[in-house]
Design an enzyme around this catalytic site. Structure first.
Site, PDB file in Angstrom:
ATOM      1  N   GLY A  13       0.699  -0.956   0.063  1.00  0.00           N
ATOM      2  CA  GLY A  13      -0.062   0.061   0.109  1.00  0.00           C
ATOM      3  C   GLY A  13       0.855   1.359  -0.164  1.00  0.00           C
ATOM      4  N   ILE A  14       0.450   2.304   0.685  1.00  0.00           N
ATOM      5  CA  ILE A  14       1.013   3.613   0.625  1.00  0.00           C
ATOM      6  C   ILE A  14       1.786   3.565   1.903  1.00  0.00           C
ATOM      7  CG2 ILE A  14       0.902   6.002   0.920  1.00  0.00           C
ATOM      8  CD1 ILE A  14      -1.321   6.187  -0.741  1.00  0.00           C
ATOM      9  N   HIS A  15       3.177   3.581   1.968  1.00  0.00           N
ATOM     10  CA  HIS A  15       4.089   3.050   3.028  1.00  0.00           C
ATOM     11  C   HIS A  15       5.237   4.269   3.155  1.00  0.00           C
ATOM     12  CE1 HIS A  15       7.147   1.137   0.393  1.00  0.00           C
ATOM     13  NE2 HIS A  15       5.925   0.705  -0.155  1.00  0.00           N
ATOM     14  N   ALA A  16       5.980   4.375   4.050  1.00  0.00           N
ATOM     15  CA  ALA A  16       7.048   5.357   4.399  1.00  0.00           C
ATOM     16  C   ALA A  16       7.808   5.785   3.240  1.00  0.00           C
ATOM     17  CB  ALA A  16       7.693   5.231   5.859  1.00  0.00           C
ATOM     18  N   ALA A  19       5.936   7.018   0.203  1.00  0.00           N
ATOM     19  CA  ALA A  19       5.128   8.393   0.564  1.00  0.00           C
ATOM     20  C   ALA A  19       6.337   9.675   1.003  1.00  0.00           C
ATOM     21  CB  ALA A  19       4.412   7.900   1.819  1.00  0.00           C
TER      22      ALA A  19
END
Length: 86
Positions: A13-16, A19
Site C-alpha cells: 500500500g502507501i508506506h513510508a 510516501a
C-alpha cells in the site's frame, strides 16, 4: 481543481519510503495544494504521517485533488509517480 482516482497495486500500500519521496517531490511544487482521500478521510499530501495514517492498502482506491498554479502539470506528475511507486 484537477483530480484523479487511482487503485493502489503495491502489496504494502502507501508506506513510508515512497510516501516520503512523494512529499519531497510535492514540496518543490509551489503554489499548489494536494489532498489525498480514501473513503471519507482526506489529508494534506505534504504531511507524511497523515498520509501514512490513511492506512491505504493494496486494492484501495484513493482520490487525488490538485488545486492551484500549474495544477494540470502537477496532477500529471503525481499520477505518473503513483504508477511508478504504488
Amino acid at each position: 481543481m484537477k483530480s484523479f482516482t487511482y487503485k493502489i497495486a503495491d502489496p504494502v500500500g502507501i508506506h513510508a519510503r515512497p510516501a516520503g519521496i512523494l512529499v519531497k517531490e510535492l514540496k518543490s511544487c509551489e503554489g499548489v495544494s494536494v489532498t489525498i482521500s480514501k473513503d471519507d478521510r482526506s489529508v494534506d499530501a505534504l504531511k507524511l504521517m497523515s498520509l501514512i495514517d490513511l492506512g491505504v492498502k493494496q486494492g484501495d482506491t484513493v482520490t487525488v485533488n490538485v488545486e492551484g498554479r500549474n495544477e494540470d502539470e502537477v496532477a500529471a506528475k503525481i499520477e505518473e509517480f503513483f504508477k511508478t511507486y504504488f
